[in-house]
Write a protein that holds these residues in place. Structure first.
Motif, mmCIF file in Angstrom:
data_model
loop_
_atom_site.group_PDB
_atom_site.id
_atom_site.type_symbol
_atom_site.label_atom_id
_atom_site.label_comp_id
_atom_site.label_asym_id
_atom_site.label_seq_id
_atom_site.Cartn_x
_atom_site.Cartn_y
_atom_site.Cartn_z
ATOM 1 N N THR A 34 64.296 7.735 -12.997
ATOM 2 C CA THR A 34 63.112 8.489 -13.403
ATOM 3 C C THR A 34 62.856 9.601 -12.396
ATOM 4 N N TYR A 80 54.328 8.489 -15.950
ATOM 5 C CA TYR A 80 53.974 8.877 -17.304
ATOM 6 C C TYR A 80 55.150 8.664 -18.247
ATOM 7 N N GLY A 81 54.850 8.135 -19.451
ATOM 8 C CA GLY A 81 55.853 7.966 -20.486
ATOM 9 C C GLY A 81 55.180 7.887 -21.838
ATOM 10 N N TYR A 82 55.979 7.907 -22.885
ATOM 11 C CA TYR A 82 55.463 7.889 -24.245
ATOM 12 C C TYR A 82 56.124 6.769 -25.043
ATOM 13 N N LYS A 85 59.869 5.159 -25.049
ATOM 14 C CA LYS A 85 60.843 6.052 -24.433
ATOM 15 C C LYS A 85 60.821 5.884 -22.908
ATOM 16 N N ILE A 88 58.871 9.946 -18.323
ATOM 17 C CA ILE A 88 59.271 11.333 -18.114
ATOM 18 C C ILE A 88 59.187 11.717 -16.643
ATOM 19 N N GLY A 89 58.495 10.927 -15.854
ATOM 20 C CA GLY A 89 58.430 11.269 -14.444
ATOM 21 C C GLY A 89 57.431 10.430 -13.670
ATOM 22 N N LEU A 117 55.015 18.278 -19.748
ATOM 23 C CA LEU A 117 56.447 18.332 -19.491
ATOM 24 C C LEU A 117 56.686 18.712 -18.029
ATOM 25 N N PRO A 118 57.626 18.036 -17.363
ATOM 26 C CA PRO A 118 57.844 18.310 -15.940
ATOM 27 C C PRO A 118 58.126 19.779 -15.642
#
Length: 226
Positions: A34, A80-82, A85, A88-89, A117-118
């Protein structure tokens, strides 16, 4: 016998698909790590202060002094993630709490992780003011990267924009290095006035001026612990 053995091995790979694959590429791959988004060191240079730090500001309109001291400071992380999935970071967070000895108003320099978004992530240092019996207001301290004329939302009405930068800047006979000058269209921390804020590397706010009133706060004395 050696030739016979060489012929048998590829035959097994072709005729017995239910057996373990002979292709090394079919081995399961470990998940990608990650991404970790650290607060840039230059942002910490402007906004991180350890417990025991204090600033003494003078109000130009009244001559009144206010000593503001740091009583808590720490780093943390948020992931953080959704849905199902992969995350994301992982984002580094920073929290610095300080309080006025004049009226017990509490302040924070706060950087929180970003669920965006990163590639769009911008480390914003929120400057939060909590006045007893009034509520919570906020502006910004710095926004990275330090891009001239780039504005960021700061509270319900404010737009915080870097207007200039100085190698050196002098306040109350003391010269500071690497100073950023920000304009806030409507500064919640100063009665929604339009303000200018000078932020020095290693010191934080060294001067804050209302463009609506004859009022300026400047740094008269300090003890900085990093």
């Amino acid at each position: 016998m050696k030739k016979l053995l060489i012929l048998i091995i590829p035959l097994l790979c072709l005729t017995l698909p239910t057996l373990q694959s002979c292709k090394p590429d079919d081995d399961p791959q470990p998940p990608a790590p990650t991404p970790f988004h650290a607060i840039p060191q230059v942002v910490k240079d402007y906004s991180w202060f350890n417990v025991g730090t204090y600033w003494v500001y003078e109000d130009s309109a009244t001559g009144q002094l206010d000593s503001i001291g740091v009583y808590k400071a720490y780093y943390d992380t948020v992931t953080y993630g959704y849905d199902d999935k992969p995350p994301i970071g992982i984002f580094e967070e920073q929290h610095v709490f300080f309080k006025s000895t004049l009226d017990n108003t509490e302040y924070r320099f706060r950087i929180e992780g970003c669920p965006c978004l990163p590639q769009h992530y911008v480390p914003l240092v929120k400057y939060v003011k909590s006045t007893p019996g009034w509520g919570v207001d906020y502006s910004l301290l710095v926004a990275y990267p330090f891009t001239i004329n780039r504005g960021f939302a700061a509270g319900a009405n404010g737009i915080y924009t870097l207007r200039d930068s100085f190698e050196t800047y002098t306040v109350a006979n003391k010269t500071y290095s690497d100073v950023l000058l920000y304009h806030n269209m409507k500064d919640e921390t100063l009665s929604l006035d339009s303000t200018l804020t000078w932020v020095a590397k290693g010191y934080g706010i060294i001067r804050k001026q209302s463009l609506h009133k004859n009022k300026t706060f400047w740094l008269k004395n300090s003890r900085i612990l990093k």
